[in-house]
Scaffold this active site. Sequence first.
Site, PDB file in Angstrom:
ATOM      1  N   LYS A 268     -26.432 -24.090   4.939  1.00  0.00           N
ATOM      2  CA  LYS A 268     -27.626 -24.865   4.631  1.00  0.00           C
ATOM      3  C   LYS A 268     -28.900 -24.029   4.632  1.00  0.00           C
ATOM      4  O   LYS A 268     -29.215 -23.386   3.643  1.00  0.00           O
ATOM      5  CB  LYS A 268     -27.726 -26.083   5.554  1.00  0.00           C
ATOM      6  CG  LYS A 268     -26.597 -27.092   5.324  1.00  0.00           C
ATOM      7  CD  LYS A 268     -26.847 -28.399   5.991  1.00  0.00           C
ATOM      8  CE  LYS A 268     -25.660 -29.364   5.828  1.00  0.00           C
ATOM      9  NZ  LYS A 268     -25.387 -29.748   4.454  1.00  0.00           N
TER      10      LYS A 268
ATOM     11  N   PHE B 237     -18.324 -34.126  11.665  1.00  0.00           N
ATOM     12  CA  PHE B 237     -18.499 -33.919  10.231  1.00  0.00           C
ATOM     13  C   PHE B 237     -18.579 -32.424   9.992  1.00  0.00           C
ATOM     14  O   PHE B 237     -19.565 -31.782  10.361  1.00  0.00           O
ATOM     15  CB  PHE B 237     -19.754 -34.602   9.684  1.00  0.00           C
ATOM     16  CG  PHE B 237     -19.884 -34.403   8.197  1.00  0.00           C
ATOM     17  CD1 PHE B 237     -19.188 -35.214   7.320  1.00  0.00           C
ATOM     18  CD2 PHE B 237     -20.649 -33.374   7.684  1.00  0.00           C
ATOM     19  CE1 PHE B 237     -19.278 -35.013   5.942  1.00  0.00           C
ATOM     20  CE2 PHE B 237     -20.736 -33.155   6.314  1.00  0.00           C
ATOM     21  CZ  PHE B 237     -20.047 -33.975   5.444  1.00  0.00           C
TER      22      PHE B 237
ATOM     23  N   ASP C  84     -19.961 -25.083  15.014  1.00  0.00           N
ATOM     24  CA  ASP C  84     -20.441 -25.404  13.680  1.00  0.00           C
ATOM     25  C   ASP C  84     -21.939 -25.679  13.774  1.00  0.00           C
ATOM     26  O   ASP C  84     -22.365 -26.775  14.153  1.00  0.00           O
ATOM     27  CB  ASP C  84     -19.697 -26.624  13.133  1.00  0.00           C
ATOM     28  CG  ASP C  84     -20.141 -26.995  11.717  1.00  0.00           C
ATOM     29  OD1 ASP C  84     -21.191 -26.497  11.271  1.00  0.00           O
ATOM     30  OD2 ASP C  84     -19.441 -27.800  11.078  1.00  0.00           O
TER      31      ASP C  84
END
Length: 410
Positions: free
Chosen positions: A261, A147, A232
């Site tokens: 984030k 993801f 990531d």
Amino acid sequence: MTAPTRTRTSADLIRAEEPVLAHNYHPLPVVVARAEGAWVEDVEGRRYLDLLAGYSALNFGHRHPALIEAAHAQLDRLTLTSRAFHNDRLASFAERLVELVGQDMMLPMNTGAEAVESGVKLARKWAYDVKGVPADRATIVVAADNFHGRTTTIVGFSTDESARAGFGPFTPGFRIVPYNDLAALEAAVDETTAAVLIEPIQGEAGVLIPDDGYLTGVRELTSRAGCLFVADEIQSGLGRTGRTLAVDHEDVVPDLVLLGKALGGGIVPVSAVVGRREVLGVLRPGEHGSTFGGNPLAAAVGCAVLDLLETGEFQLRATELGAVLREGLTDLVGRGVVGFRSRGLWAGVDIDPALGTGRDISERLMRAGILVKDTHGSTIRIAPPLTITEEELRGALASLEKVLTETAAG
């Protein structure tokens, strides 16, 4: 005489969203109105312990006072210039971020998906300009069950059909191999490979943690093959796993690290690509950009986030509280939990399917005052703010035990 305005209830607000919001989410039926630390409060004043932390965007809790203070101070001075001009906050943010993660340069962006897209562009440009891959032939190897975001390029190399279906045609140039399989990865890498792009821990897939040595193997393989290792760390980075980055558990240094984030402290969207000068240096003016990327408000909040991370306090909290989380989940295995995976203060918990789906358990926990979110099947994710106390965490585990016991009893 004008009638008093009625305060809208949670049910009113949920119904009001239905005709005017695109249905791209299926939220739990809770309407948050206020929050502080690890707690949120709904419109009616009910309190909930937040064990999701905005998918790690709220690593430092809701409205951390140091982050709020930094945002307020910057709001009174300057919020945006665009990159058409310099601003007085960006240099410090960039200097400190590259030092924290042991890299040379950074590219500021806004969202996690933008960081991934930027990483893809950088890897391809590097492959053509530095490695010498023929034009339009560069490939990037990714892992199944990944993801990395929701843009059309990114969903094109997803293996989740709910993310892909109906959004093609997709961008070519990606090869998908099983996660945690070095042999398959090596077989997919060739002279056209620009990069290997992976999550050190696959969050959306259920907090899947690779075998010890996998990340080291990826680093060795990419170095040997002359391609880039792009990590990531948008969910796994910035303290969540007990280290600044998840790759730090194996002392691995990727060529590019994607951050987001928690970098914005839960206040503003902030992301970045951080990496080697040889790679980021391929960009020239006009080849990539963002109006809001590197804006002074984002940089000010980002610097305040770095203040928190540089002390090591939150990495240590994630390690110590992660041990409490692991102990509590271990006690529940065989009593409603069939298995779990955890690293630091982050866990994917597989609930016995006989007790219901992950959504069912999430809703039951919500009614008990605990907020988590399901992922695939009967798996729920636990990722509380790193500011949560041991007492609060143990209370949440007790609530989970009670919900599972009551559900099993019918």
